[in-house]
Write a protein that holds these residues in place. Structure first.
Motif, mmCIF file in Angstrom:
data_model
loop_
_atom_site.group_PDB
_atom_site.id
_atom_site.type_symbol
_atom_site.label_atom_id
_atom_site.label_comp_id
_atom_site.label_asym_id
_atom_site.label_seq_id
_atom_site.Cartn_x
_atom_site.Cartn_y
_atom_site.Cartn_z
ATOM 1 N N CYS A 132 0.877 -1.168 0.000
ATOM 2 C CA CYS A 132 0.000 0.000 0.000
ATOM 3 C C CYS A 132 0.917 1.222 0.000
ATOM 4 C CB CYS A 132 -0.894 0.009 1.233
ATOM 5 S SG CYS A 132 -2.159 -1.251 1.175
ATOM 6 N N VAL A 133 0.780 2.059 -1.032
ATOM 7 C CA VAL A 133 1.600 3.258 -1.149
ATOM 8 C C VAL A 133 0.711 4.470 -0.907
ATOM 9 C CG1 VAL A 133 3.078 4.609 -2.691
ATOM 10 C CG2 VAL A 133 3.141 2.127 -2.786
ATOM 11 N N ASN A 134 1.197 5.377 -0.104
ATOM 12 C CA ASN A 134 0.458 6.591 0.209
ATOM 13 C C ASN A 134 0.058 7.304 -1.091
ATOM 14 O OD1 ASN A 134 -0.214 9.297 0.849
ATOM 15 N ND2 ASN A 134 1.020 9.196 2.699
ATOM 16 N N PRO A 135 -1.228 7.581 -1.310
ATOM 17 C CA PRO A 135 -1.654 8.228 -2.553
ATOM 18 C C PRO A 135 -1.117 9.647 -2.715
ATOM 19 C CG PRO A 135 -3.492 8.063 -1.031
ATOM 20 C CD PRO A 135 -2.351 7.288 -0.428
ATOM 21 N N TYR A 136 -0.670 10.266 -1.647
ATOM 22 C CA TYR A 136 -0.078 11.599 -1.755
ATOM 23 C C TYR A 136 1.381 11.501 -2.235
ATOM 24 C CZ TYR A 136 -4.234 13.250 0.572
ATOM 25 O OH TYR A 136 -5.543 13.537 0.871
#
Length: 147
Positions: free
Chosen positions: A71-75
């Motif tokens: 899961c990669v931070n969308p920001y």
């Protein structure tokens, strides 16, 4: 998409005065622009090899062979935006990417024809000068074609 995002930069206008996470004050009606093309190449975000294409970086190191995605931070990976105005096509894009990986990359090896990086044209919707020519190698028969 991190290195060659379809939308190289985007702007938003503020509805009210606010403070960005880094402490920058923005007034009502101000425009805030972010440059996803540049963000995808920031060493501070992606490490020393930030300009290299490494698909394995999206998988958990423990489960890279099982295809367990991180899961990669969308920001941080802002190609699909983040927050309440996330891209409406994000889920469809991920379904299409999964389909390509499952059905095409399982049967074919796809590699770039040229050795140098393509010339990127960052318009409203970005593209590469002359397209992106690839060599397709059939994993079963061993035949090769250029597309």
């Amino acid at each position: 998409m991190r290195l060659y995002p379809p939308v190289a930069w985007d702007s938003k206008h503020t509805g009210d005065a606010d403070v960005l996470p880094n402490g920058t004050c923005v007034g009502k009606g101000d425009r805030v622009t972010y440059f996803s093309y540049g963000m995808g190449r920031m060493e501070a975000l992606w490490g020393k090899d930030c300009c290299e294409f490494k698909p394995q970086c999206w998988f958990h190191e423990d489960d890279i062979n099982n295809g367990v995605l991180k899961c990669v931070n969308p920001y941080k990976f802002s190609v699909f935006l983040a927050g309440p105005r996330v891209c409406l096509g994000k889920e469809m894009a991920f379904i299409q990417m999964e389909y390509v990986v499952a059905s095409i990359l399982n049967r074919f090896v796809i590699s770039p024809v040229l050795d140098h990086h393509p010339r990127f044209v960052p318009l409203v919707t970005a593209h590469m000068v002359g397209g992106f020519k690839v060599r397709v190698h059939n994993r079963t028969t061993g035949t090769e074609t250029e597309k």
